[in-house]
Scaffold this motif. Sequence first.
Motif, short mmCIF file in Angstrom:
data_model
loop_
_atom_site.label_atom_id
_atom_site.label_comp_id
_atom_site.label_asym_id
_atom_site.label_seq_id
_atom_site.Cartn_x
_atom_site.Cartn_y
_atom_site.Cartn_z
N THR A 74 0.81 -1.22 0.00
CA THR A 74 0.00 0.00 0.00
C THR A 74 0.85 1.27 0.00
N GLY A 75 2.08 1.16 0.45
CA GLY A 75 2.94 2.35 0.53
C GLY A 75 2.55 3.28 1.67
N ILE A 76 1.80 2.75 2.63
CA ILE A 76 1.33 3.55 3.77
C ILE A 76 2.28 3.34 4.95
N ALA A 77 2.75 4.42 5.51
CA ALA A 77 3.64 4.34 6.67
C ALA A 77 2.83 3.91 7.89
N ALA A 78 3.31 2.89 8.56
CA ALA A 78 2.62 2.39 9.75
C ALA A 78 3.61 1.65 10.63
N ARG A 79 3.33 1.65 11.91
CA ARG A 79 4.11 0.84 12.86
C ARG A 79 3.48 -0.55 12.87
N VAL A 80 4.30 -1.57 12.69
CA VAL A 80 3.81 -2.95 12.68
C VAL A 80 3.98 -3.53 14.07
N GLU A 81 2.92 -4.16 14.56
CA GLU A 81 2.95 -4.73 15.90
C GLU A 81 2.26 -6.09 15.90
N ILE A 82 2.91 -7.06 16.52
CA ILE A 82 2.34 -8.40 16.64
C ILE A 82 2.11 -8.67 18.12
N ARG A 83 0.93 -9.16 18.45
CA ARG A 83 0.61 -9.50 19.84
C ARG A 83 0.13 -10.93 19.90
N SER A 84 0.18 -11.48 21.08
CA SER A 84 -0.25 -12.85 21.29
C SER A 84 -1.28 -12.87 22.42
N GLY A 85 -2.37 -13.58 22.20
CA GLY A 85 -3.42 -13.67 23.22
C GLY A 85 -4.79 -13.64 22.58
N ALA A 86 -5.78 -13.26 23.36
CA ALA A 86 -7.15 -13.13 22.86
C ALA A 86 -7.25 -11.85 22.03
N ALA A 87 -7.80 -11.96 20.84
CA ALA A 87 -7.79 -10.85 19.88
C ALA A 87 -8.40 -9.57 20.44
N ALA A 88 -9.61 -9.63 20.93
CA ALA A 88 -10.27 -8.41 21.41
C ALA A 88 -9.50 -7.77 22.55
N ARG A 89 -9.05 -8.58 23.49
CA ARG A 89 -8.31 -8.05 24.63
C ARG A 89 -7.02 -7.37 24.19
N GLU A 90 -6.30 -7.96 23.25
CA GLU A 90 -5.04 -7.39 22.78
C GLU A 90 -5.25 -6.13 21.94
N ILE A 91 -6.31 -6.09 21.18
CA ILE A 91 -6.63 -4.88 20.40
C ILE A 91 -6.94 -3.73 21.34
N LEU A 92 -7.74 -3.99 22.36
CA LEU A 92 -8.07 -2.95 23.34
C LEU A 92 -6.84 -2.51 24.12
N ALA A 93 -5.97 -3.45 24.46
CA ALA A 93 -4.75 -3.11 25.18
C ALA A 93 -3.84 -2.24 24.31
N ALA A 94 -3.72 -2.57 23.03
CA ALA A 94 -2.89 -1.78 22.12
C ALA A 94 -3.45 -0.36 21.99
N ALA A 95 -4.75 -0.24 21.87
CA ALA A 95 -5.37 1.09 21.75
C ALA A 95 -5.11 1.91 23.00
N SER A 96 -5.19 1.29 24.15
CA SER A 96 -4.94 1.97 25.41
C SER A 96 -3.48 2.39 25.54
N GLU A 97 -2.57 1.47 25.25
CA GLU A 97 -1.14 1.75 25.38
C GLU A 97 -0.67 2.84 24.41
N HIS A 98 -1.23 2.85 23.22
CA HIS A 98 -0.84 3.84 22.21
C HIS A 98 -1.66 5.13 22.29
N LYS A 99 -2.62 5.15 23.23
CA LYS A 99 -3.52 6.30 23.38
C LYS A 99 -4.18 6.65 22.04
N ALA A 100 -4.79 5.63 21.45
CA ALA A 100 -5.41 5.76 20.13
C ALA A 100 -6.66 6.61 20.18
N ASP A 101 -6.87 7.35 19.10
CA ASP A 101 -8.11 8.12 18.90
C ASP A 101 -9.19 7.24 18.27
#
Length: 136
Positions: A74-101
Amino acid sequence: MYQKIVVPVDCAALDKGEKILRKAASLLDTGGEIVLMTVVEDMPGYLAIDLPVDIIENAIKDGKAKLVGLKEKTGIAARVEIRSGAAAREILAAASEHKADLIMIASHVPDFSNYLIGATADRVVRHAKCSVLVDR
C-alpha cells in the motif's frame, strides 16, 4: 481527523486488511500514526501438547511478514505490531497503550450468535474507550 489509529488485521483476510488500512490512511491527520497490528491466538494447553513447539513462534513470524508486505504493497507508513493472546483483549490493550483516537476494524459476515458484527469486532466496540469504526 485522527492522530493515532490502531488497525488490527486478520492475516487470513488480507484483502479486508488492505481496505481498512487505506481508509485509515485517509482519516489520519498530518503527523499522525497508524499502528498496524495482528494478534496470534494462544493455543489451549490441551492442544499445545500435540503441536510442534515452534508453532506460535512461526505464526508470529508469518504475521509480521504479512503485515510488512501489506504495508509495502500500500505504501502507507505504519508501525507494525504483533501480539499474542485473545484478539479483542489485545486490540483494546494496544489502543490503550498507544492512546489511540480510533480503532478501525474489519468485520466478517456474522452468524446468529453475533448477528450485527463479528465476535471480535463486537467485543472491541463494547469495551473500547476510544472511537471504533467497523468496516464490512
